[in-house]
Design a protein around this motif. Structure first.
Motif, short mmCIF file in Angstrom:
data_model
loop_
_atom_site.label_atom_id
_atom_site.label_comp_id
_atom_site.label_asym_id
_atom_site.label_seq_id
_atom_site.Cartn_x
_atom_site.Cartn_y
_atom_site.Cartn_z
N VAL A 111 -7.15 12.75 -11.11
CA VAL A 111 -6.90 11.96 -10.09
C VAL A 111 -5.98 10.91 -10.78
O VAL A 111 -6.45 10.31 -11.75
CB VAL A 111 -8.15 11.45 -9.64
N MET A 112 -4.77 10.55 -10.33
CA MET A 112 -3.78 9.80 -11.15
C MET A 112 -3.50 8.75 -9.90
O MET A 112 -2.92 9.21 -8.91
CB MET A 112 -3.00 10.45 -11.55
N THR A 113 -3.53 7.38 -10.20
CA THR A 113 -3.08 6.38 -9.46
C THR A 113 -2.09 5.49 -10.27
O THR A 113 -2.31 5.09 -11.35
CB THR A 113 -4.00 5.50 -8.78
N ASP A 167 9.00 3.33 -24.66
CA ASP A 167 8.18 3.80 -23.76
C ASP A 167 6.41 3.53 -24.29
O ASP A 167 6.31 3.51 -25.43
CB ASP A 167 8.33 5.36 -23.88
N GLU A 168 5.88 3.78 -23.41
CA GLU A 168 4.37 3.98 -23.46
C GLU A 168 4.06 5.45 -23.82
O GLU A 168 3.84 6.03 -22.74
CB GLU A 168 3.34 3.21 -22.40
N ILE A 169 3.56 5.72 -24.89
CA ILE A 169 3.21 7.17 -25.20
C ILE A 169 1.65 7.41 -25.01
O ILE A 169 0.93 6.70 -25.39
CB ILE A 169 3.70 7.64 -26.50
N ILE A 170 1.66 8.37 -24.15
CA ILE A 170 0.16 8.67 -24.02
C ILE A 170 -0.70 8.96 -25.01
O ILE A 170 -0.07 9.55 -26.31
CB ILE A 170 0.05 9.63 -22.64
N SER A 171 -1.94 8.91 -25.06
CA SER A 171 -2.78 9.20 -26.10
C SER A 171 -2.76 10.83 -26.40
O SER A 171 -2.84 11.60 -25.61
CB SER A 171 -4.16 8.98 -25.78
N ASN A 172 -2.80 11.11 -27.60
CA ASN A 172 -3.04 12.67 -28.20
C ASN A 172 -4.24 13.40 -27.51
O ASN A 172 -4.28 14.50 -27.35
CB ASN A 172 -3.05 12.42 -29.80
N GLU A 173 -5.10 12.43 -27.17
CA GLU A 173 -6.39 12.86 -26.39
C GLU A 173 -6.06 13.55 -25.07
O GLU A 173 -6.55 14.47 -24.88
CB GLU A 173 -7.74 11.87 -26.16
N LEU A 174 -5.38 12.86 -24.61
CA LEU A 174 -4.72 13.69 -23.35
C LEU A 174 -3.68 14.69 -23.48
O LEU A 174 -3.57 15.81 -22.92
CB LEU A 174 -4.09 12.51 -22.26
N ILE A 211 5.03 16.60 -22.64
CA ILE A 211 4.83 15.66 -21.77
C ILE A 211 4.28 14.31 -22.80
O ILE A 211 3.25 14.50 -23.33
CB ILE A 211 3.84 15.71 -20.77
N GLU A 212 4.85 13.42 -22.77
CA GLU A 212 4.75 12.13 -23.60
C GLU A 212 4.17 10.87 -22.87
O GLU A 212 3.62 9.99 -23.51
CB GLU A 212 5.69 11.94 -24.44
N LEU A 265 4.19 13.01 -16.66
CA LEU A 265 2.86 13.76 -15.76
C LEU A 265 2.74 13.66 -14.47
O LEU A 265 2.78 14.47 -13.63
CB LEU A 265 1.69 13.13 -16.63
N GLU A 266 3.41 12.35 -14.08
CA GLU A 266 3.33 12.25 -12.59
C GLU A 266 4.32 13.03 -11.91
O GLU A 266 4.27 13.45 -10.76
CB GLU A 266 3.76 10.57 -12.50
N ARG A 267 5.43 13.39 -12.59
CA ARG A 267 6.35 14.14 -12.10
C ARG A 267 5.98 15.59 -11.83
O ARG A 267 6.19 16.27 -10.92
CB ARG A 267 7.68 14.21 -12.69
N ASP A 268 5.16 16.13 -12.82
CA ASP A 268 4.42 17.63 -12.50
C ASP A 268 3.46 17.26 -11.54
O ASP A 268 3.48 18.52 -10.72
CB ASP A 268 3.76 17.97 -13.96
N LEU A 269 2.65 16.31 -11.59
CA LEU A 269 1.61 16.34 -10.40
C LEU A 269 2.33 16.23 -9.09
O LEU A 269 1.84 16.78 -7.95
CB LEU A 269 0.68 15.07 -10.74
#
Length: 448
Positions: A137-139, A197-204, A213-214, A219-223
């Motif tokens: 779920v992404m907003t 850019d804001e780079i997403i966490s390695n946990e994700l 995907i960074e 990620l939104e483009r894939d979703l």
């Protein structure tokens, strides 16, 4: 899906049948709806096969919905659908997608949602029940609003710059919310000074099927494509044809292409769309010839050329193709380069971009001939140059430049000097008539 469960109902009837919607915060938020506009409505539970698209203002989605409702394209263009109302539960075997961040319809589901992933951008969405998603779920983006009256149960839940509220959540793998203070520090993003850019966490990232995907945008483009994105769900293997189609649709996706598929052909496909794809090209494919080709096609490409390929000649090629002087490294500046850039630029030249070492009377004279000279007064004051003297030199250059002078630097002084030079020229009276209003405004009636 039970196609018959959806129908179009005008807003006037929606208000009559479901009056509780009227008091809802997102209902006709901008007070722009017409009673004759439509809602897409189901008065019962919906079970939908595939992805369900909420961007009902977009051409592609209109075509999709027209096919769904068996309505001709002409009819879909004639009507306006402002919202979606489901008076029950909503299940989709694919994802529910609102990929447009700036706007979207009003959506009210009077029940639960079950789907692969839920992506929400600019829509106003209210879900009365719980949400169960197989993946994400992404907003995202602050133009939208999302309210969930129940539990958000998804392995991954991401809120990025979005107005999202919910009763409770259950997210076993990853949770991020940049508007809350309950995020695990290891899930926070890191700022990349080089790219901004804001780079997403390695946990994700370690959860994702594509390790390239960074950012949340990627990620939104894939979703938005309805993709399975989590490694644990074994998404289908991607082919070269898949990546070719993605790159052809969006050059930015070249960055996400695995090394084994990132061929020279694929790179050229991206570059043919935009020079901005160059940073995603493998270094061994970047040559002087390629850089010259890109800059020759569009001078603005100079901004993405690696430092080792930038030369004086390449900067002149960029200037000739049309660019902005600020995009060219200052060590290559010369009066000739600056003026070439000004003459061929696609935008109004900005003299404020020029270092004071290059500000001379001759440069400013050419600047006035080429452009409107919007910042001439300020630049002359800063550099101790007589503005009137510059304008006189332009006037001396030919009567054709009176359009530049009278159009942008009209004053009693410039008129007096122009008259002294061109009073015996037949064309002088034409310029007086052309700028008659300005002459009258300054009460220079002796020239009329």
């Amino acid at each position: 899906m039970q196609h018959s469960s959806f129908k179009l109902i005008i807003i006037k009837e929606i208000k009559s049948q479901y009056p509780f919607l009227i008091d809802n915060e997102g209902f006709d938020y901008f007070e722009e709806w017409q009673d004759e506009d439509f809602f897409l409505v189901s008065e019962e539970d919906v079970n939908f096969e595939g992805n369900f698209y909420l961007d009902l203002y977009e051409e592609k989605e209109k075509k999709w919905l027209g096919s769904l409702l068996n309505l001709p394209a002409k009819k879909m263009h004639e009507i306006r659908i402002e919202g979606v109302f489901i008076n029950g539960d909503f299940s989709a075997s694919g994802s529910i997608i609102n990929s447009e961040g700036d706007y979207g319809p009003y959506v009210f589901v009077n029940g639960n949602i079950n789907c692969q992933s839920l992506l929400l951008g600019g829509a106003n969405v209210e879900i009365k029940g719980k949400i169960t998603a197989k993946e994400v779920v992404m907003t995202y983006y602050n133009h939208g609003n999302f309210r969930c009256g129940g539990l958000i149960d998804a392995p991954v839940f991401i809120v990025t710059d979005h107005n999202t509220t919910f009763a409770e959540r259950k997210n076993d793998l990853f949770y991020y919310n940049d508007r809350a203070d309950d995020v695990d520090p290891k899930n926070e993003c890191e700022y990349d000074d080089e790219t901004g850019d804001e780079i997403i966490s390695n946990e994700l990232r370690k959860l994702l099927d594509n390790p390239l995907i960074e950012t949340f945008e990627e990620l939104e483009r894939d979703l938005a494509r309805g993709e399975l994105v989590l490694k644990q769900n074994n998404p289908p293997a991607k082919t070269y044809e898949y990546w070719r189609d993605r790159v052809q649709a969006n050059y930015r996706d070249l960055k996400l292409v695995p090394k084994e598929f990132k061929t020279e052909e694929l790179c050229n496909l991206a570059l043919n769309t935009s020079y901005h794809a160059l940073p995603f090209i493998d270094q061994d494919l970047i040559t002087s010839e390629l850089c010259e080709q890109l800059v020759g096609k569009d001078g603005f490409a100079i901004q993405v050329i690696p430092d080792e390929f930038i030369t004086k000649e390449l900067c002149f090629k960029a200037a000739q193709s049309g660019t902005m002087i600020r995009l060219i490294p200052a060590e290559y500046y010369s009066e000739e380069l600056i003026l070439t850039t000004f003459k061929n630029g696609k935008h109004e030249p900005d003299i404020n971009d020029i270092p004071s070492d290059f500000i001379t009377e001759s440069l400013l004279e050419e600047y006035v001939k080429i452009a409107k000279g919007l910042w001439l007064d300020n630049v002359c004051k800063q550099n101790g140059i007589d503005k009137l003297q510059v304008l006189k030199q332009v006037i001396d250059s030919g009567i054709q430049y009176l359009d530049n002078i009278f159009g942008n630097h009209f004053s009693k002084e410039t008129v007096d000097y122009a008259f002294s030079v061109y009073k015996n020229e037949e064309e002088w009276s034409n310029y007086v008539q052309k700028y008659k209003v300005k002459f009258e405004r300054l009460e220079l009636n002796e020239y009329l």
